[in-house]
Design an enzyme around this catalytic site. Sequence first.
Site, mmCIF file in Angstrom:
data_model
loop_
_atom_site.group_PDB
_atom_site.id
_atom_site.type_symbol
_atom_site.label_atom_id
_atom_site.label_comp_id
_atom_site.label_asym_id
_atom_site.label_seq_id
_atom_site.Cartn_x
_atom_site.Cartn_y
_atom_site.Cartn_z
ATOM 1 N N GLY A 12 0.795 -1.226 0.000
ATOM 2 C CA GLY A 12 0.000 0.000 0.000
ATOM 3 C C GLY A 12 0.828 1.276 0.000
ATOM 4 C CB SER A 13 4.133 2.272 -1.374
ATOM 5 O OG SER A 13 4.046 1.950 -2.729
ATOM 6 C CG ASN A 14 0.728 3.544 -5.657
ATOM 7 O OD1 ASN A 14 1.000 4.580 -6.262
ATOM 8 N ND2 ASN A 14 1.274 2.369 -5.970
ATOM 9 C CB ILE A 88 -14.015 -4.574 -9.040
ATOM 10 C CG1 ILE A 88 -12.745 -4.023 -8.399
ATOM 11 C CG2 ILE A 88 -15.204 -3.701 -8.718
ATOM 12 C CD1 ILE A 88 -12.777 -3.938 -6.890
ATOM 13 C CG HIS A 104 -1.654 -2.166 -15.439
ATOM 14 N ND1 HIS A 104 -1.991 -3.373 -14.859
ATOM 15 C CD2 HIS A 104 -0.762 -2.453 -16.416
ATOM 16 C CE1 HIS A 104 -1.343 -4.350 -15.458
ATOM 17 N NE2 HIS A 104 -0.594 -3.826 -16.412
ATOM 18 C CG ASP A 145 -5.254 -4.453 -16.206
ATOM 19 O OD1 ASP A 145 -5.488 -3.806 -15.168
ATOM 20 O OD2 ASP A 145 -4.523 -5.455 -16.223
ATOM 21 C CD GLU A 174 2.480 2.227 -9.633
ATOM 22 O OE1 GLU A 174 1.886 1.481 -10.414
ATOM 23 O OE2 GLU A 174 2.835 1.873 -8.503
HETATM 24 C C1 GRF Z 1 1.508 -0.940 -7.983
HETATM 25 O O1 GRF Z 1 2.617 -1.142 -8.807
HETATM 26 C C2 GRF Z 1 0.249 -0.851 -8.799
HETATM 27 O O2 GRF Z 1 0.446 -0.336 -10.077
HETATM 28 C C3 GRF Z 1 -0.158 -2.291 -8.908
HETATM 29 O O3 GRF Z 1 0.169 -2.842 -7.651
HETATM 30 C C4 GRF Z 1 1.259 -2.139 -7.086
HETATM 31 C C5 GRF Z 1 0.886 -1.753 -5.689
HETATM 32 O O4 GRF Z 1 1.962 -1.259 -4.975
HETATM 33 N N1 GRF Z 1 -1.513 -2.406 -9.345
HETATM 34 P P1 GRF Z 1 1.776 -0.654 -3.532
HETATM 35 O O5 GRF Z 1 1.048 -1.689 -2.680
HETATM 36 O O6 GRF Z 1 0.970 0.608 -3.654
HETATM 37 O O7 GRF Z 1 3.154 -0.393 -3.031
#
Ligand code: GRF
Length: 192
Positions: A12-14, A88, A104, A145, A174
């Site tokens: 969950g770094s994003n 989903i 993605h 996708d 990202e």
């Molecule tokens: C990301 O590379 C995203 O594009 C993909 O899964 C990864 C998740 O990374 N769908 P994180 O958990 O947010 O670090």
Amino acid sequence: MIHLAVFASGNGSNAGKIIEYFHDHPEISVSLVVSDNPDAYVLTRADEARIPRALITRQELREGQPLIELLDAYNISFVVLAGFMRMIPAVMVKHFGHRMVNIHPALLPAYGGKGMYGDRVHQAVIAHHEKESGITIHYVNEHYDEGAIIFQARCPVLPGDTPETLAQRVHALEHAHYPRVIEETVHALRAG
Ligand code: GRF
């Protein structure tokens, strides 16, 4: 206030960057973190940020309706998928329409679809000697996708890249773009 839910299955770094970006935002708040994985680090991130989090079961995902009810209970009107590994449910796709986005780690339509996730994407990009990769942010429809593309950014694939080094470069893209693109997409929806 527009309430967002962020769905993630792992680190969950994003999700973390999105939470940070919208902290104290005047119009948009991350109000729920949803995961299918009880061990996902994203749940700790939610706790640290004092954001409610919910674990959903396979059955709830299959049925779809319980998930919509959960999101309704938190007044969620926009869903962000950020490394969510499960399909989903169709009812949710219908319910949210263009109020649900995904990211993605490649330049769709290439290197997408079923089974194309995580390091497999980067492995495939390297195996095909691509000179470039990048990220795609897109609306979610009922096919993996394939929803309409909102935004793409590119980065080079360098000689000697491994899936790990390429993943790092893609992750940086990202983190740099996803929060802002979410903000713009939410604003555009409100305006339109
Ligand atoms: C990301 O590379 C995203 O594009 C993909 O899964 C990864 C998740 O990374 N769908 P994180 O958990 O947010 O670090």
